[in-house]
Scaffold this motif. Structure first.
Motif, PDB file in Angstrom:
ATOM      1  N   UNK A  59       7.407  11.333   9.575  1.00  0.00           N
ATOM      2  CA  UNK A  59       7.979  11.896   8.358  1.00  0.00           C
ATOM      3  C   UNK A  59       9.170  11.092   7.862  1.00  0.00           C
ATOM      4  N   UNK A  60      10.047  10.689   8.756  1.00  0.00           N
ATOM      5  CA  UNK A  60      11.263  10.028   8.299  1.00  0.00           C
ATOM      6  C   UNK A  60      11.051   8.567   7.945  1.00  0.00           C
ATOM      7  N   UNK A  61      10.216   7.869   8.679  1.00  0.00           N
ATOM      8  CA  UNK A  61       9.931   6.490   8.289  1.00  0.00           C
ATOM      9  C   UNK A  61       9.244   6.438   6.934  1.00  0.00           C
ATOM     10  N   UNK A  62       8.480   7.454   6.605  1.00  0.00           N
ATOM     11  CA  UNK A  62       7.732   7.459   5.351  1.00  0.00           C
ATOM     12  C   UNK A  62       8.495   8.075   4.198  1.00  0.00           C
ATOM     13  N   UNK A  63       9.250   9.133   4.437  1.00  0.00           N
ATOM     14  CA  UNK A  63       9.898   9.875   3.358  1.00  0.00           C
ATOM     15  C   UNK A  63      11.392   9.601   3.246  1.00  0.00           C
ATOM     16  N   UNK A  64      12.082   9.582   4.372  1.00  0.00           N
ATOM     17  CA  UNK A  64      13.536   9.454   4.338  1.00  0.00           C
ATOM     18  C   UNK A  64      13.978   8.060   3.903  1.00  0.00           C
ATOM     19  N   UNK A  65      13.342   7.016   4.433  1.00  0.00           N
ATOM     20  CA  UNK A  65      13.795   5.650   4.168  1.00  0.00           C
ATOM     21  C   UNK A  65      13.759   5.289   2.678  1.00  0.00           C
ATOM     22  N   UNK A  66      12.640   5.519   1.947  1.00  0.00           N
ATOM     23  CA  UNK A  66      12.664   5.186   0.513  1.00  0.00           C
ATOM     24  C   UNK A  66      13.728   5.966  -0.270  1.00  0.00           C
ATOM     25  N   UNK A  67      13.923   7.248   0.050  1.00  0.00           N
ATOM     26  CA  UNK A  67      14.920   8.045  -0.656  1.00  0.00           C
ATOM     27  C   UNK A  67      16.334   7.598  -0.301  1.00  0.00           C
ATOM     28  N   UNK A 371      -0.294   0.445  10.917  1.00  0.00           N
ATOM     29  CA  UNK A 371       1.168   0.356  10.835  1.00  0.00           C
ATOM     30  C   UNK A 371       1.611  -0.568   9.706  1.00  0.00           C
ATOM     31  N   UNK A 372       0.814  -1.603   9.420  1.00  0.00           N
ATOM     32  CA  UNK A 372       1.167  -2.555   8.364  1.00  0.00           C
ATOM     33  C   UNK A 372       0.702  -2.091   6.993  1.00  0.00           C
ATOM     34  N   UNK A 373      -0.301  -1.230   6.924  1.00  0.00           N
ATOM     35  CA  UNK A 373      -0.850  -0.792   5.640  1.00  0.00           C
ATOM     36  C   UNK A 373      -0.160   0.461   5.101  1.00  0.00           C
ATOM     37  N   UNK A 374       0.214   1.390   5.982  1.00  0.00           N
ATOM     38  CA  UNK A 374       0.839   2.633   5.519  1.00  0.00           C
ATOM     39  C   UNK A 374       2.092   2.415   4.673  1.00  0.00           C
ATOM     40  N   UNK A 375       2.988   1.469   5.044  1.00  0.00           N
ATOM     41  CA  UNK A 375       4.181   1.263   4.207  1.00  0.00           C
ATOM     42  C   UNK A 375       3.858   0.889   2.763  1.00  0.00           C
ATOM     43  N   UNK A 376       2.685   0.306   2.501  1.00  0.00           N
ATOM     44  CA  UNK A 376       2.300  -0.011   1.135  1.00  0.00           C
ATOM     45  C   UNK A 376       2.179   1.232   0.266  1.00  0.00           C
ATOM     46  N   UNK A 377       1.890   2.376   0.887  1.00  0.00           N
ATOM     47  CA  UNK A 377       1.846   3.656   0.174  1.00  0.00           C
ATOM     48  C   UNK A 377       3.208   4.353   0.227  1.00  0.00           C
ATOM     49  N   UNK A 378       3.803   4.379   1.428  1.00  0.00           N
ATOM     50  CA  UNK A 378       5.052   5.115   1.609  1.00  0.00           C
ATOM     51  C   UNK A 378       6.175   4.562   0.744  1.00  0.00           C
ATOM     52  N   UNK A 379       6.262   3.235   0.614  1.00  0.00           N
ATOM     53  CA  UNK A 379       7.330   2.624  -0.176  1.00  0.00           C
ATOM     54  C   UNK A 379       7.223   3.006  -1.647  1.00  0.00           C
ATOM     55  N   UNK A 380       6.030   3.381  -2.080  1.00  0.00           N
ATOM     56  CA  UNK A 380       5.804   3.839  -3.461  1.00  0.00           C
ATOM     57  C   UNK A 380       5.874   5.358  -3.565  1.00  0.00           C
ATOM     58  N   UNK A 381       6.391   6.002  -2.518  1.00  0.00           N
ATOM     59  CA  UNK A 381       6.525   7.457  -2.437  1.00  0.00           C
ATOM     60  C   UNK A 381       5.177   8.168  -2.602  1.00  0.00           C
ATOM     61  N   UNK A 382       4.132   7.508  -2.119  1.00  0.00           N
ATOM     62  CA  UNK A 382       2.795   8.108  -2.092  1.00  0.00           C
ATOM     63  C   UNK A 382       2.442   8.396  -0.642  1.00  0.00           C
ATOM     64  N   UNK A 383       2.635   9.623  -0.222  1.00  0.00           N
ATOM     65  CA  UNK A 383       2.291  10.001   1.150  1.00  0.00           C
ATOM     66  C   UNK A 383       1.014  10.841   1.217  1.00  0.00           C
TER      67      UNK A 383
END
Length: 531
Positions: A59-67, A371-383
């Protein structure tokens, strides 16, 4: 600092943690084997670990970091600190409520979720409940630690967060040494380990808090309030938690099914520890570094640079995990024999765990690519998109695990996890390309084919060499002789793979050198080879 150097910083710290993890698992194999107390401890430990992955790291690597990165970009460190305090107040309160509720409901949770195959009233069931009660507060410590890690990663302080997990392994190693030194029985050793886990959680949280203060941030406790920022975090965090914990979800499903067979949970855990080494060193390093780097590039409007970072990271992953997967497939027996076959861990256990490890090796590139592909979505706030794919993968895992376990036991569970991982990888990869977030050209495809060829050649050479090394890796051999033989095989594999990869154009030393010198913001070609 270049992107590759950041990967190496996190990967190096993670490598140290994984080696301590190897020492821990070796001692556990000697102290507990794959007996009932090993099953009880691993079953109890898996539950807080699952929640840690779901509600903390994922949750935090995906949601907290971009915010958090957005707050730094918009208002500087003061705005980021205020946001962090808002989140901390809510997170602490929610975790406290969850922990109390789970502690009270632990007997029900063990017999319905953690280990439904354990017979109620037996010693194994009762011990599992008690150990889970001791260890569950570890979730609270690690969730707060994950938030602190996200802050440090966003501030480009990667080392402290990466090195913190070492404390878990050190605490458990101390507990195991004490148990072995005093001649404690498996039950007493399991108790020592459980308290060691709780102590480790407190230590990790303290280290990360000191790291955040050293980075120029200090956060205090504020009354929990549902501010707009906190609401946005929760909206992003729920699907991200599910996505980030796909491996743990699949493993929990496997554990539930495996609990019907004595020793199966421990066998899966021992194999998991081995393949977690390359998964952690490469996959976690890439995932931890890539998310804040992509978030920064996208916030700055550098769309092409974001795509470039994503592509370079994927090539870096394949460059390192393809040979690791091939080596695990060929050397699974030798690795398990050297690492685990001591004390209570016998030859029969080696055969079982090695078979599981070989299957996990086939899934390694897929798990690391996630692990390398998920950040491509998370960084765009698409979870939400990755979450949908996770549901598909988990459904496949459930169906396959239930279908294969009656015929192949633990190997069936491992096969289900691997197939599930590759399905998730394929869906993520195809979606990023379709949306234009990745640009896979002919040169990339050509390099991957060449790297596959290099890994196949290495596997063939390794198979031949392992036959000649067999007399030095046997029950009649000494431990040092076995270690030397396995290290020699690994050395041969590295020389063959890298030699062939560079010779046929799958990799370029000059390009890797240039990428290590170049800053992440500067455009550059992929690390794995020339265009």
């Amino acid at each position: 600092m270049s992107l590759v150097r950041k990967f190496m910083t996190v990967g190096g710290a993670t490598l140290g943690s994984r080696f301590f993890g190897f020492a821990r698992e070796t001692l556990m194999a000697a102290a507990l084997g794959t007996g009932p107390m090993a099953d009880a401890f691993y079953a109890a430990f898996r539950f807080p670990n699952l929640f840690r992955r779901l509600f903390a790291e994922g949750a935090f690597n995906a949601a907290f970091v971009p915010l958090f990165a957005r707050e730094i970009e918009a208002g500087g460190k003061d705005a980021a600190r205020r946001f962090s305090e808002e989140v901390f107040g809510v997170l602490f309160t929610v975790l406290l409520i969850i922990t109390i509720a789970m502690e009270l409901a632990m007997p029900l949770i063990v017999r319905t979720i953690i280990a439904p195959g354990f017979d109620v009233g037996t010693e194994k069931y009762e011990v599992t409940v008690k150990l889970a009660v001791v260890m569950f507060p570890y979730l609270m410590c690690m969730s707060l630690t994950a938030m602190l890690s996200g802050m440090l990663n966003s501030l480009h302080h990667f080392f402290a967060a990466a090195v913190a997990p070492i404390f878990l392994n050190l605490a458990m190693i101390v507990a195991l040494f004490y148990g072995l030194y005093t001649g404690a029985d498996p039950l007493a050793t399991a108790w020592y380990l459980s308290w060691g886990v709780l102590v480790a959680g407190l230590l990790q949280m303290a280290v990360l808090y000191a790291g955040v203060r050293h980075a120029g941030m200090s956060i205090g406790f504020k009354r929990p309030r549902m501010t707009p920022n906190v609401k946005r975090l929760l909206i992003l965090a729920f699907p991200a938690a599910i996505t980030g914990g796909i491996t743990q979800i699949n493993q929990l499903i496997g554990q539930m099914i495996a609990s019907t067979k004595d020793g199966a949970i421990a066998a899966l855990q021992f194999a998991d520890r081995i393949y977690q080494l390359p998964l952690g060193v490469v996959g976690i390093a890439v995932g931890v570094v890539l998310l804040p780097e992509l978030s920064r590039a996208l916030r700055g409007g550098q769309i092409k640079e974001a795509a470039n970072i994503q592509n370079r990271s994927l090539e870096f992953v394949l460059f390192l995990t393809l040979p690791a997967a091939a080596a695990i497939w060929v050397l699974s027996d030798e690795i398990i024999r050297v690492v685990y076959e001591h004390g209570a861990f016998n030859q029969s256990m080696t055969s079982t765990v090695a078979g599981i490890l070989a299957i996990y090796g086939l899934g390694l590139p897929g798990f690391v690519m996630i692990k390398a592909l998920n950040p491509g979505f998370f960084a765009r706030e698409d979870t939400k998109t990755p979450m949908r794919f996770t549901f598909v993968a988990v459904a496949v895992n459930c169906a396959l695990a239930l279908s294969l376990f009656p015929f192949f036991a633990e190997r069936g569970i491992a096969t289900a996890e691997v197939v599930s991982g590759w399905i998730s990888t394929t869906l993520l990869f195809a979606t990023l390309i379709r949306r234009g977030h990745m640009d896979i050209d002919k040169a990339f495809v050509s390099r991957v084919i060449r790297l596959l060829a290099a890994a196949a050649i290495m596997a063939g050479v390794l198979e031949y060499a392992s036959v000649h090394a067999a007399p030095h890796i046997s029950p009649s051999s000494g431990l040092l002789e076995e270690i030397a033989a396995v290290l020699a095989l690994i050395g041969i594999a590295m020389v063959v793979y890298f030699g062939v990869a560079f010779a046929i154009g799958g990799a370029s030393l000059g390009m890797i050198r240039r990428n290590m010198k170049r800053g992440a913001a500067a455009p550059s070609a992929p690390v794995a080879g020339d265009e």
